[in-house]
Design a protein around this motif. Structure first.
Motif, short mmCIF file in Angstrom:
data_model
loop_
_atom_site.label_atom_id
_atom_site.label_comp_id
_atom_site.label_asym_id
_atom_site.label_seq_id
_atom_site.Cartn_x
_atom_site.Cartn_y
_atom_site.Cartn_z
N ILE A 102 0.86 -1.19 0.00
CA ILE A 102 0.00 0.00 0.00
C ILE A 102 0.89 1.23 0.00
O ILE A 102 1.76 1.40 0.85
CB ILE A 102 -0.92 0.04 1.24
N ARG A 161 -3.70 5.83 0.93
CA ARG A 161 -5.08 5.50 1.30
C ARG A 161 -5.97 6.70 1.06
O ARG A 161 -5.54 7.85 1.14
CB ARG A 161 -5.17 5.11 2.79
N ILE A 220 -10.14 3.30 0.44
CA ILE A 220 -9.61 2.90 -0.86
C ILE A 220 -8.10 2.75 -0.68
O ILE A 220 -7.45 3.66 -0.15
CB ILE A 220 -9.91 3.96 -1.94
N VAL A 221 -7.54 1.61 -1.09
CA VAL A 221 -6.10 1.43 -1.00
C VAL A 221 -5.49 1.65 -2.39
O VAL A 221 -6.09 1.30 -3.40
CB VAL A 221 -5.73 0.03 -0.46
N SER A 228 -1.90 1.67 -4.87
CA SER A 228 -0.53 1.25 -5.15
C SER A 228 -0.01 2.08 -6.32
O SER A 228 -0.73 2.27 -7.31
CB SER A 228 -0.48 -0.24 -5.49
N LEU A 280 -2.73 -6.57 -5.58
CA LEU A 280 -3.61 -5.51 -5.07
C LEU A 280 -4.94 -6.09 -4.60
O LEU A 280 -5.50 -5.63 -3.59
CB LEU A 280 -3.82 -4.45 -6.15
N ARG A 281 -5.42 -7.09 -5.31
CA ARG A 281 -6.67 -7.73 -4.90
C ARG A 281 -6.53 -8.39 -3.54
O ARG A 281 -7.43 -8.34 -2.69
CB ARG A 281 -7.09 -8.76 -5.96
N LEU A 341 -6.53 -5.69 -0.94
CA LEU A 341 -7.90 -5.20 -0.78
C LEU A 341 -8.66 -6.07 0.22
O LEU A 341 -9.33 -5.55 1.14
CB LEU A 341 -8.59 -5.24 -2.15
N GLU A 385 -7.05 -5.76 3.88
CA GLU A 385 -7.31 -4.49 4.53
C GLU A 385 -8.80 -4.17 4.67
O GLU A 385 -9.16 -3.15 5.25
CB GLU A 385 -6.64 -3.35 3.75
N ALA A 406 -10.75 -3.17 2.43
CA ALA A 406 -11.05 -1.96 1.67
C ALA A 406 -12.11 -2.28 0.63
O ALA A 406 -12.27 -3.43 0.21
CB ALA A 406 -9.78 -1.43 1.00
N GLY A 416 -9.74 -0.78 -4.72
CA GLY A 416 -8.29 -0.76 -4.85
C GLY A 416 -7.91 -0.09 -6.17
O GLY A 416 -8.57 -0.29 -7.18
N LEU A 440 -11.65 -2.89 -8.53
CA LEU A 440 -10.24 -2.69 -8.89
C LEU A 440 -10.16 -1.75 -10.09
O LEU A 440 -10.81 -1.98 -11.11
CB LEU A 440 -9.56 -4.02 -9.21
#
Length: 543
Positions: free
Chosen positions: A416, A419, A433-434, A436, A450-451, A454, A457, A459, A462, A496
């Motif tokens: 991450i 945010r 929302i995270v 990258s 990233l998934r 997500l 976290e 979230a 992403g 995503l």
């Protein structure tokens, strides 16, 4: 469109040399790092209900005596003004080649440049603490001249610490106030009279108007003024005024007199400006943890402090410069007081904070009143920044989507980089929302990673921000993650998302419920309106 206000990203020495003209600035305020050997971090209150705080290193407040410091010192000695060169040599002889000398070697050329850009009628306020204030004062004597020293202002910035046992507790900062010349402008500012003072001296009230007043002495302290010696109301004295002026004051109802007593002058309270501020400021409280104006920047100063300085040494439409502007208190106050301003900072994180502060304080209209110079405005610019400094690129990219960076700890990269928090349903907790950020090669693996982030976290969205164009398999992988549906707004948003730097530069943003309504990522500054005048009692002084 030409605008008066400028926000520069970069080294302030280079910015001053390249962009700021000779004698173009009316007031300079600077709050440089103090070389106190501490790492400053920007603190953001968590929006998920926890009491923890995320910390982002903003800058390292320290200078080392290394090769760069040696070169800076030599450059000042060889190329700086004579008195500055002599002062630096004296510092080295006294201090030796140490970190304090490295700090002074950094400050010296910047102060020389600030002296160059300051108008003949201008003033400079350097904010510092006892760690280096005595050295900085000697350096400013060399740059601005002994005769242009005006005040060392003492600001009580904190309450004394009870655990200090072997010395007095340090509770103040120093603000070194210099002018460019004897022609500097200064507007005396006042504070309201203390109630005890009013009760003691303004003891009378005029029945007809309700105006409060005191009785002033009309006699002259100089007893050898025959032209002012005359009889008035049966009393012969050496008076302060001529008889003609005395009779006019009587006609205007300003003389107080009872038979058998010496006449006095009626001084109305509402005509008195107050008590002039001295060089000791104890009435401005530091920013407390729950203060409305607190943004979380470590060296943030109260707006009231900057307001007093700006009002004292500038007028509307004059130019205020802050070369170490951090979270932008000086420029925010300058904007509120209808001054033009120039801000400089070396980190994109600070520039991002300032943009948010200006937007939150003054609204959408502020975007047309200033320009940012030094930030990438094209894809080649962004590529250049990424090669030069990956972290600065990351902070800049996150600022484009109004996200906050996360703290980077060694060995603790959890995939991450930023945010963004929003609240779109009063019945559920704040959502996140995270984000990258990738400046190098990207592939499907980054979307899969990233998934996983997500899900870990918890979230709801992403986002991958990439410098390169995503591949078709990357977009297909992102599309397979599904849709987030906002329960209140009844809108649908990809879980995503992939955004390229080019798309962000073109104005595209993260797809989520209306940001202006739901975004709670950054603590918002107080809403302000630009005042029409300084709303103060001022007295223009010759010196």
């Amino acid at each position: 469109m030409l605008v008066d206000n400028k926000l520069y990203y970069g080294d302030n020495l280079e910015i001053l040399q390249k962009y700021v003209e000779d004698e173009s600035v009316d007031l300079i305020y600077l709050d440089p790092p103090f070389n106190s050997n501490q790492d400053y971090n920007v603190l953001f209150s968590e929006k998920n209900g926890s009491q923890a705080a995320s910390q982002i290193k903003a800058f390292e407040d320290t200078w080392r005596w290394d090769q760069a410091a040696v070169e800076a010192f030599q450059n000042v000695v060889e190329n700086g003004p004579e008195k500055v060169a002599l002062a630096m040599q004296a510092f080295r002889q006294m201090l030796g080649a140490n970190d304090m000398l490295a700090y002074l070697s950094m400050m010296a050329p910047r102060l020389v440049e600030l002296q160059r850009v300051l108008k003949e009628t201008g003033s400079i306020y350097l904010h510092c603490d006892p760690t280096a204030s005595h050295y900085l004062k000697m350096l400013m004597d060399a740059v601005f001249g002994l005769i242009n020293f005006r005040n060392e202002i003492v600001w009580l910035r904190t309450t004394p610490k009870s655990h200090i046992k072997k010395r007095f507790s340090n509770a103040h900062d120093s603000i070194l106030f210099y002018s460019k010349s004897e022609n500097s402008k200064f507007h005396l500012t006042y504070r309201p009279h203390d109630q005890s003072y009013l009760d003691k001296f303004y003891r009378f009230t005029e029945p007809e108007t309700g105006r409060r007043y005191r009785i002033g002495d009309l006699t002259n302290p100089n007893k050898h003024r025959p032209n002012l010696t005359y009889e008035f109301k049966g009393v012969t004295r050496v008076w302060r005024w001529t008889k003609e002026r005395m009779l006019k004051a009587e006609k205007d109802g300003r003389i107080v007199w009872e038979p058998g007593k010496v006449p006095g002058y009626k001084r109305y309270l509402d005509e008195m400006p107050g008590t002039p501020f001295t060089s000791v400021w104890t009435d401005i409280r530091p920013i407390q943890s729950q203060a409305a104006e607190r943004l979380g920047y470590p060296t943030q100063k109260p707006e009231a402090l900057l307001e007093r300085i700006i009002k004292a040494s500038s007028k509307e439409k004059e130019v205020v410069l802050d070369p170490f502007c951090g979270c932008g208190t000086a420029i925010a106050v300058a904007q509120k007081l209808k001054r033009k301003w120039i801000g400089i900072d070396i980190t994109h994180l600070a520039i991002s904070l300032m943009k948010h502060r200006l937007h939150n304080t003054f609204g959408e209209k502020i975007k047309n009143k200033y320009e940012i110079i030094g930030e990438p405005v094209s894809l080649p610019d962004a590529e250049s920044l990424a090669k030069e400094d990956a972290y600065q690129f990351q902070w800049w990219a996150l600022s484009l989507v109004m996200a906050r960076p996360v703290e980077k700890r060694k060995g603790a990269d959890k995939g991450i980089d930023g945010r963004l928090f929003f609240h779109d349903d009063p019945k559920t907790p704040t959502k996140q929302i995270v984000i990258s950020v990738k400046s190098g090669h990207t592939g499907v693996a980054h979307i899969r990673d990233l998934r996983g982030v997500l899900e870990r976290e918890k979230a709801v969205i992403g986002v991958l921000i990439t410098l390169q164009e995503p591949t078709r398999p990357m977009r297909a992988e992102a599309a397979g993650a599904g849709i987030y549906e906002s329960p209140t707004w009844r809108t649908r948003h990809p879980v995503l998302q992939i955004l390229t730097i080019q798309e962000l530069l073109e104005g595209k943003g993260i797809d989520y419920p209306p940001p202006s309504q739901v975004n709670v990522t950054f603590k918002k500054a107080k809403k302000e309106v630009e005042v029409n005048n300084d709303r103060q009692n001022e007295l223009e002084l010759d010196q």
